[in-house]
Design an enzyme around this catalytic site. Structure first.
Site, mmCIF file in Angstrom:
data_model
loop_
_atom_site.group_PDB
_atom_site.id
_atom_site.type_symbol
_atom_site.label_atom_id
_atom_site.label_comp_id
_atom_site.label_asym_id
_atom_site.label_seq_id
_atom_site.Cartn_x
_atom_site.Cartn_y
_atom_site.Cartn_z
ATOM 1 N N PHE A 40 10.849 -8.790 -21.076
ATOM 2 C CA PHE A 40 10.886 -10.042 -21.488
ATOM 3 C C PHE A 40 9.610 -10.847 -21.703
ATOM 4 C CE2 PHE A 40 15.438 -10.413 -21.570
ATOM 5 C CZ PHE A 40 15.950 -9.279 -20.591
ATOM 6 N N ARG A 41 8.585 -10.671 -20.772
ATOM 7 C CA ARG A 41 7.482 -11.705 -20.692
ATOM 8 C C ARG A 41 6.056 -10.899 -21.014
ATOM 9 N NH1 ARG A 41 11.477 -13.005 -17.422
ATOM 10 N NH2 ARG A 41 12.236 -15.067 -17.845
ATOM 11 N N GLN A 105 17.657 -6.723 -11.526
ATOM 12 C CA GLN A 105 18.214 -7.675 -12.681
ATOM 13 C C GLN A 105 18.431 -7.432 -14.086
ATOM 14 O OE1 GLN A 105 14.697 -11.142 -12.003
ATOM 15 N NE2 GLN A 105 13.992 -9.024 -11.484
ATOM 16 N N HIS A 125 22.410 -9.440 -12.704
ATOM 17 C CA HIS A 125 22.809 -10.192 -13.918
ATOM 18 C C HIS A 125 23.557 -9.575 -14.613
ATOM 19 C CE1 HIS A 125 18.342 -12.226 -13.406
ATOM 20 N NE2 HIS A 125 19.181 -12.688 -12.886
ATOM 21 N N CYS A 133 37.092 -11.144 -21.988
ATOM 22 C CA CYS A 133 37.642 -12.222 -22.578
ATOM 23 C C CYS A 133 37.649 -13.618 -21.456
ATOM 24 C CB CYS A 133 39.093 -11.682 -22.709
ATOM 25 S SG CYS A 133 39.872 -13.151 -23.464
ATOM 26 N N CYS A 158 39.573 -11.539 -28.471
ATOM 27 C CA CYS A 158 40.409 -10.851 -27.661
ATOM 28 C C CYS A 158 41.698 -10.289 -28.348
ATOM 29 C CB CYS A 158 40.738 -11.579 -26.267
ATOM 30 S SG CYS A 158 42.044 -10.912 -25.418
ATOM 31 N N CYS A 161 44.666 -12.296 -26.469
ATOM 32 C CA CYS A 161 44.958 -13.797 -26.263
ATOM 33 C C CYS A 161 44.178 -14.490 -27.698
ATOM 34 C CB CYS A 161 44.782 -14.244 -24.989
ATOM 35 S SG CYS A 161 43.154 -14.312 -24.601
ATOM 36 N N SER A 199 8.791 -6.487 -12.298
ATOM 37 C CA SER A 199 9.376 -7.682 -12.346
ATOM 38 C C SER A 199 8.415 -8.541 -12.186
ATOM 39 C CB SER A 199 10.446 -7.748 -11.300
ATOM 40 O OG SER A 199 10.907 -9.272 -11.636
HETATM 41 N N1 APR Z 1 5.486 -0.359 -15.246
HETATM 42 C C1 APR Z 1 5.416 -1.322 -14.388
HETATM 43 N N2 APR Z 1 5.629 -2.528 -14.798
HETATM 44 C C2 APR Z 1 5.673 -2.725 -15.971
HETATM 45 C C3 APR Z 1 5.978 -1.522 -16.922
HETATM 46 C C4 APR Z 1 5.854 -0.537 -16.479
HETATM 47 N N3 APR Z 1 6.262 0.452 -17.321
HETATM 48 N N4 APR Z 1 6.413 -2.300 -18.061
HETATM 49 C C5 APR Z 1 6.354 -3.740 -17.835
HETATM 50 N N5 APR Z 1 5.907 -4.042 -16.434
HETATM 51 C C6 APR Z 1 5.781 -5.304 -15.962
HETATM 52 C C7 APR Z 1 5.435 -6.411 -16.879
HETATM 53 O O1 APR Z 1 4.071 -6.495 -16.597
HETATM 54 C C8 APR Z 1 5.886 -7.510 -16.257
HETATM 55 O O2 APR Z 1 5.002 -8.038 -15.263
HETATM 56 O O3 APR Z 1 7.312 -5.659 -15.439
HETATM 57 C C9 APR Z 1 7.226 -7.001 -15.519
HETATM 58 C C10 APR Z 1 8.844 -7.411 -16.435
HETATM 59 O O4 APR Z 1 8.709 -8.962 -16.225
HETATM 60 P P1 APR Z 1 9.734 -9.679 -17.046
HETATM 61 O O5 APR Z 1 9.605 -9.170 -18.553
HETATM 62 O O6 APR Z 1 9.638 -11.000 -16.752
HETATM 63 O O7 APR Z 1 11.194 -9.066 -16.697
HETATM 64 P P2 APR Z 1 12.092 -9.437 -15.409
HETATM 65 O O8 APR Z 1 11.201 -9.964 -14.175
HETATM 66 O O9 APR Z 1 12.917 -8.504 -15.031
HETATM 67 O O10 APR Z 1 12.886 -10.813 -15.920
HETATM 68 C C11 APR Z 1 13.868 -11.394 -14.957
HETATM 69 O O11 APR Z 1 14.419 -12.758 -16.950
HETATM 70 O O12 APR Z 1 14.656 -13.521 -18.896
HETATM 71 C C12 APR Z 1 15.468 -13.242 -17.716
HETATM 72 O O13 APR Z 1 17.445 -12.205 -17.485
HETATM 73 C C13 APR Z 1 16.240 -11.922 -17.581
HETATM 74 O O14 APR Z 1 16.737 -10.356 -16.027
HETATM 75 C C14 APR Z 1 15.732 -11.081 -16.817
HETATM 76 C C15 APR Z 1 14.804 -11.907 -15.904
#
Ligand code: APR
Length: 258
Positions: A40-41, A105, A125, A133, A158, A161, A199
């Site tokens: 995502f980020r 997550q 999540h 539904c 659905c 319903c 994460s």
């Molecule tokens: N190996 C190690 N780290 C990695 C890799 C990899 N191959 N690819 C990406 N990353 C790291 C990135 O640098 C980043 O710090 O994984 C992290 C992913 O972070 P996010 O994109 O923020 O994902 P996440 O932490 O799971 O987001 C949490 O946010 O948008 C919501 O519901 C969505 O579950 C998600 C939640």
């Protein structure tokens, strides 16, 4: 990170795993990028291409166009992705008796596909294996619903319903499944080693799990390509790809167990 540096850090993680009795692995989207699913980020990630404000529970309920958009994003996420070496390494720890559970997550169910039993994976999540539904709570396989979503077709409703069908993933503003959250909190408080993989630790309440673990005296390991707010509390911090690092960790644990 050079090879020797990575090897030394993975050896320290393997030592912690050998010494620990209740190990929790906590994963985010970063563990699935090597399976071809964008996170995502990171640069180029999903929130650079889609507006998170379009993906709230309120919008899903109140706006048919928003529902289309959300179904299409989740269809992309629910690619027929395969588990990557990081998922397989975690399943390997389970087979060695060195994993209590995975708290994830992610909604891609790749931990189960790699071999971690369903009752040892806590999907905070939800997941994109099912659609539910909102009227009668009947469940449908996600693939069957998106298969009908070719072109600009309206999302099917659905059959029983005619209620709104929603992917079983948790949207922003939607409460997390309480039972799953309660069990994840309990396992985080009970563990003696908590390993975060892929994460940013920026979305709550999921990001409280490592805090509960630390507050309960567990040791913290982080394997992540970019900074997290908890890096300073990590006993071992690895800036490397999850697939590479966790494969080395598993090899070292197997060597040490003999
Ligand atoms: N190996 C190690 N780290 C990695 C890799 C990899 N191959 N690819 C990406 N990353 C790291 C990135 O640098 C980043 O710090 O994984 C992290 C992913 O972070 P996010 O994109 O923020 O994902 P996440 O932490 O799971 O987001 C949490 O946010 O948008 C919501 O519901 C969505 O579950 C998600 C939640």
């Amino acid at each position: 990170m050079n090879k020797q540096g990575l090897d030394d850090l993975c050896d320290r993680i393997a030592e912690l795993i050998i010494k620990s009795k209740r190990i929790v692995v906590f994963t985010g989207a970063g563990i699935s990028t090597e399976s071809g699913i964008p996170d995502f980020r990171s640069p180029g990630g999903i929130w650079e291409r889609f507006d998170p404000d379009d993906f709230t529970y309120q919008k899903f309920l109140g706006d048919a166009a928003a529902r289309q958009k959300q179904w299409r994003l989740l269809r992309q996420l629910n690619l027929t992705a395969e588990p990557n070496p990081a998922h397989h390494a975690i399943a390997g720890l389970y087979r060695l008796g060195k994993l209590d559970c995975v708290i994830t997550q992610n909604v891609d169910s790749l931990h189960q596909a790699a071999g971690v039993p369903d009752d040892r994976v806590f999907e905070l999540h939800g997941n994109t294996q099912w659609a539910v539904c909102l009227g009668c709570h009947r469940r449908y396989p996600f693939g069957r619903v998106v298969a009908e979503l070719d072109g600009d077709e309206e999302i099917p409703d659905c059959e029983a319903c005619h209620g709104i069908l929603k992917p079983d993933a948790v949207f922003f503003g939607e409460p997390l499944p309480q039972d799953v959250l309660n069990r994840a909190v309990s396992r985080s408080c009970d563990c003696d080693l908590f390993i975060v993989i892929g994460s940013t630790l920026t979305v709550y309440p999921a990001a409280y799990m490592p805090v509960y673990a630390l507050d309960s005296g567990a040791r913290l390991v982080i394997v992540n390509l970019s900074d997290t707010p908890m890096d300073k509390q990590a006993e071992v911090l690895v800036r490397a790809k999850a697939g590479e690092a966790m494969t080395v960790v598993l090899q070292k644990v197997e060597e040490k167990i003999g």
